[in-house]
Design a protein around this motif. Sequence first.
Motif, PDB file in Angstrom:
ATOM      1  N   PHE A 293       0.840  -1.191   0.000  1.00 22.08           N
ATOM      2  CA  PHE A 293       0.000   0.000   0.000  1.00 22.08           C
ATOM      3  C   PHE A 293       0.880   1.249   0.000  1.00 22.08           C
ATOM      4  O   PHE A 293       0.694   2.164  -0.802  1.00 22.08           O
ATOM      5  N   LEU A 296       2.822   1.511  -3.427  1.00 19.32           N
ATOM      6  CA  LEU A 296       1.998   1.942  -4.557  1.00 19.32           C
ATOM      7  C   LEU A 296       1.609   3.407  -4.416  1.00 19.32           C
ATOM      8  O   LEU A 296       1.546   4.143  -5.389  1.00 19.32           O
ATOM      9  N   LYS A 297       1.366   3.834  -3.169  1.00 19.79           N
ATOM     10  CA  LYS A 297       0.982   5.222  -2.938  1.00 19.79           C
ATOM     11  C   LYS A 297       2.128   6.166  -3.315  1.00 19.79           C
ATOM     12  O   LYS A 297       1.922   7.181  -3.969  1.00 19.79           O
ATOM     13  N   ARG A 300       2.441   6.372  -7.044  1.00 20.43           N
ATOM     14  CA  ARG A 300       1.394   7.167  -7.651  1.00 20.43           C
ATOM     15  C   ARG A 300       1.689   8.655  -7.494  1.00 20.43           C
ATOM     16  O   ARG A 300       1.512   9.430  -8.404  1.00 20.43           O
TER      17      ARG A 300
ATOM     18  N   GLU C 114     -10.675   2.718 -11.458  1.00 19.19           N
ATOM     19  CA  GLU C 114      -9.502   2.897 -10.599  1.00 19.19           C
ATOM     20  C   GLU C 114      -9.522   1.890  -9.455  1.00 19.19           C
ATOM     21  O   GLU C 114      -8.511   1.279  -9.125  1.00 19.19           O
ATOM     22  N   VAL C 115     -10.705   1.739  -8.851  1.00 19.17           N
ATOM     23  CA  VAL C 115     -10.847   0.800  -7.730  1.00 19.17           C
ATOM     24  C   VAL C 115     -10.527  -0.621  -8.201  1.00 19.17           C
ATOM     25  O   VAL C 115      -9.760  -1.348  -7.572  1.00 19.17           O
ATOM     26  N   ARG C 117      -8.760  -1.530 -10.770  1.00 15.62           N
ATOM     27  CA  ARG C 117      -7.348  -1.620 -11.103  1.00 15.62           C
ATOM     28  C   ARG C 117      -6.503  -1.751  -9.836  1.00 15.62           C
ATOM     29  O   ARG C 117      -5.532  -2.478  -9.790  1.00 15.62           O
ATOM     30  N   TYR C 118      -6.914  -1.002  -8.827  1.00 13.99           N
ATOM     31  CA  TYR C 118      -6.198  -1.027  -7.560  1.00 13.99           C
ATOM     32  C   TYR C 118      -6.281  -2.418  -6.929  1.00 13.99           C
ATOM     33  O   TYR C 118      -5.313  -2.942  -6.392  1.00 13.99           O
ATOM     34  N   ASN C 119      -7.462  -3.034  -7.032  1.00 14.13           N
ATOM     35  CA  ASN C 119      -7.624  -4.387  -6.518  1.00 14.13           C
ATOM     36  C   ASN C 119      -6.686  -5.358  -7.221  1.00 14.13           C
ATOM     37  O   ASN C 119      -6.113  -6.250  -6.603  1.00 14.13           O
ATOM     38  N   ALA C 121      -3.825  -4.618  -8.614  1.00 14.04           N
ATOM     39  CA  ALA C 121      -2.467  -4.361  -8.123  1.00 14.04           C
ATOM     40  C   ALA C 121      -2.266  -5.011  -6.755  1.00 14.04           C
ATOM     41  O   ALA C 121      -1.213  -5.571  -6.469  1.00 14.04           O
ATOM     42  N   ASN C 122      -3.290  -4.939  -5.929  1.00 10.15           N
ATOM     43  CA  ASN C 122      -3.186  -5.551  -4.602  1.00 10.15           C
ATOM     44  C   ASN C 122      -3.082  -7.066  -4.679  1.00 10.15           C
ATOM     45  O   ASN C 122      -2.344  -7.700  -3.932  1.00 10.15           O
TER      46      ASN C 122
END
Lengths: 306, 284, 298
Positions: A293, A296-297, A300, C114-115, C117-119, C121-122
């Motif tokens: 987390f 990635l933050k 970004r 975005e959400v 895509r973020y998932n 990546a996670n």
Amino acid sequence: MGYLSSEQFLRSVKRRRAQDKLFMVVVLAATLVSTLALIVIFVTLSVESVSFFTRVSVIEFLTGTKWTVLFADKHFGVLPLLNATLMTSLIAIAVAGPAGIAAAVYLSEYASQRFRNFMKPVIETLSGVPTVVYGYFALYFVTPNFLRAFWEDLSIHNALAVGLMIGVLTLPIVVSISDDAMKAVPYDLRLAAYSLGSRKIDVVFRVVLPAALSGVVASIVLAFARAMGETMIAAIAGGFRPVLSFNLGESMQTMTSYLAQVATGDAPHGTIEYQSLFAVGLLLLVITATLNFIGLKVIRRWEIRY
Amino acid sequence: MTAEEEVLERIKVIISERKDEVGEVVEKDAAILTEDLSVSYHGRVAIEDISIKFRRNAITAIIGPSGCGKSTLLRSLNRMNDLIPGALVSGKVLFNGIDIYSRDVDPVYIRSRIGMVFQRPNPFPMSIFDNVAFGLRVNGFKLTKDELRKRVQEALVKAALWDEVKDRLDAHAYSLSGGQQQRLCIARALAVEPEVLLLDEPTVSLDPISTSKIERLLVALKHDYTIIIVTHNMQQAARVSDYTAVMMPDENLIGRLIEFGPTKEIFTSPKDSRTEAYISGRVS
Amino acid sequence: MGDQVLRYEDLVKRRNDLKRTLDRVVPVVLSLGVFFGVTVLAALLFDVVTTGYDRLNLNLITEYPSANPAEAGMRSAVLGTIVTVGLSALICIPLSIASAIYLVEYAGGRRWAEVLRYNIANLAGVPSVVFGIVGLGFLVYGLGLGRSVIAGAFTLAILTLPYVTVTCVEAIKTVPEDLKFGAYALGATRLQVVKSIILPRALPMMLTGGILGISRAIGEAAPILIISGLLFIREDPVSLLSRFTVIPLQLFNWISRPLPAFQELSAAAIIVLLLILLALNSAAIYLRYRLYRRLEAT
């Protein structure tokens, strides 16, 4: 072929729209699989961990210094495993950090285009080698032929060789993210620095590297997360001794190699040994997810700037 | 009156309204002198046989259509061309009589004596103070904290930015407006105390108000510095420069110097018909 | 400024300039970072090949594992890898392509995308061993699939899903916008644009991503170890519910045995494994090369 009547045309549009809608539902469902997987991961780990923590107190788990779940006299302190994981990961970063940043700076700022195009895939290959192969190399080459040349009474299973090999495995993560970050620094800034009478080292270390710093930091954080989750190298070359020790030359057990050890033995469904898999897995996931987390933050934030 | 005549008329008005005597500067010695300077990239000639005297404590404008090699000429005056792979320079560039392309000369020392400002403001991603102090630090000036602070302040005062930033020297340079950023870049170049300042279309990305601030600044700076400015804005050249060099690509697209002289003469009575055509906007 | 006369000496290279020396030494030091990686890779390959070369023969893939290292092979593991990874690719690649189509063409730049895509990546950040544990808890016991091929295949499919999806997204993004807009302007629906414009152009690169996902799955030992356990399997995986092992897992078994003959056997098996991966990666590179040539031709 005649023209479509307006009625036929409307029907064709309607049909195509319906097909399009259906298709969208299908691809949306496929996309949701990833999200669903995350939910399943979290719920499965939590449910079994809850069973574990009804039998073992969270305090004992997080602060206990003895981990003897597979013995008759059971203690459930995860610190020896956590300590071994952090130690091997720190060794890995001590290798992958400096070597990876140096390689990234060299490839981004000094190497010719040809050398760079040739070398980047070669370095990427390091993360494509199966981790059991690194385990083999650590156990049969690095420890006996290399490390023992400096450290004679090194145990055959040891944290140092594990950390070194995880470092090699995570090297491409550091190189590729750091290199991207440095390449993203506008060329203008380099020119400005040269025009002020900078030598190349000033340009690289006072302008490019600081400007790319967040990307470099992110690469280290992501590599660390990857290092903590690495299993096979630790299981093969690190040994299965859950001791709370800071001696790099000793055999010890990381969280992941504990998971591997339970799997190699027999842990019937529902036993405390079985449930301990999920508790340790959950802890591992929470730590690595936090690191990811953060990483990635940071990435970004740096993407927005340029 | 045709449109072209109108343009010329307007430029003449600009020149006549200038307070200092444009074009009637006392003949001064050259700070930089080029002799038969040619530059090629990977064997393709970009500019050829350029011989110019850039006079001390004066502003020289280099004008010409795009692709005529203005920027190439400018970059060869502080050896920035060295950074471009495949660039080859022949001829001479004499800086205070010293050939800067001679084998023993270190381009790094040249660049610390000849500052440069670029088309787009390009401050470093660090604080305002660190931006200005950058050149002092890399050039190994041995300064105490107070001296450093003083030099930074002087540079910012010269660049007419001090009053706007004196209370927030630690703020990030990117928090400044475009015009302020460009003046910061000028301050950054001035802090090293160069003799010559090269500017490559410094106002092309700025609004008219910021542009006029920078133009006034340049006129004020010429008493201490030799200034060479590349611009594609004829009115800007007429407003600020004492001398003007006109460049034009020939039929082989090789950039050549077609006319050089006091700005007043270039704009009011050009000798080359191509100059007049270019100034009035018939060639772009 | 103008007060002091500039002398030639001020501009010439100085011999005792520390920074000038550093400027030449520093890149050499930095390049050690590159050569470190290359050296380890070379040493690893050299060690494996010299140790395992003599043991390399066809028995290695035609025989079942045995307590006698001279006779042991990894037939069951090779078949297990083919079946499990093959099945996982059949699940993963279509899912990835579909996800990529949704993310790029339907969701666009919206917050919702975005959400998602973020998932993804996670999911890519979850340690592979955790996939194994969840596979064990959810697929093996929760859904009652047992320690079977299908449980392993599902786990590997989800494990590789984020990587393959990301390449598929990249593949779709390489399709020129004007081609798409041209088709939309003619009144095509998104489904028609996907079928006639996007897929034909992006498929080779998507398959390249798929192959890279497969080679990743082939090398994974940890999740399969958790799901399958460390078994001595002497039979071929004949059904989706068969128990199974895979090459890296068989390797783990052999590497953990202290007998030197098993070390040679392991090295030989590593050569086989690396050759398989090399072949797959070459195929991916060849595919990409063909694709570039075709795109340049148009």
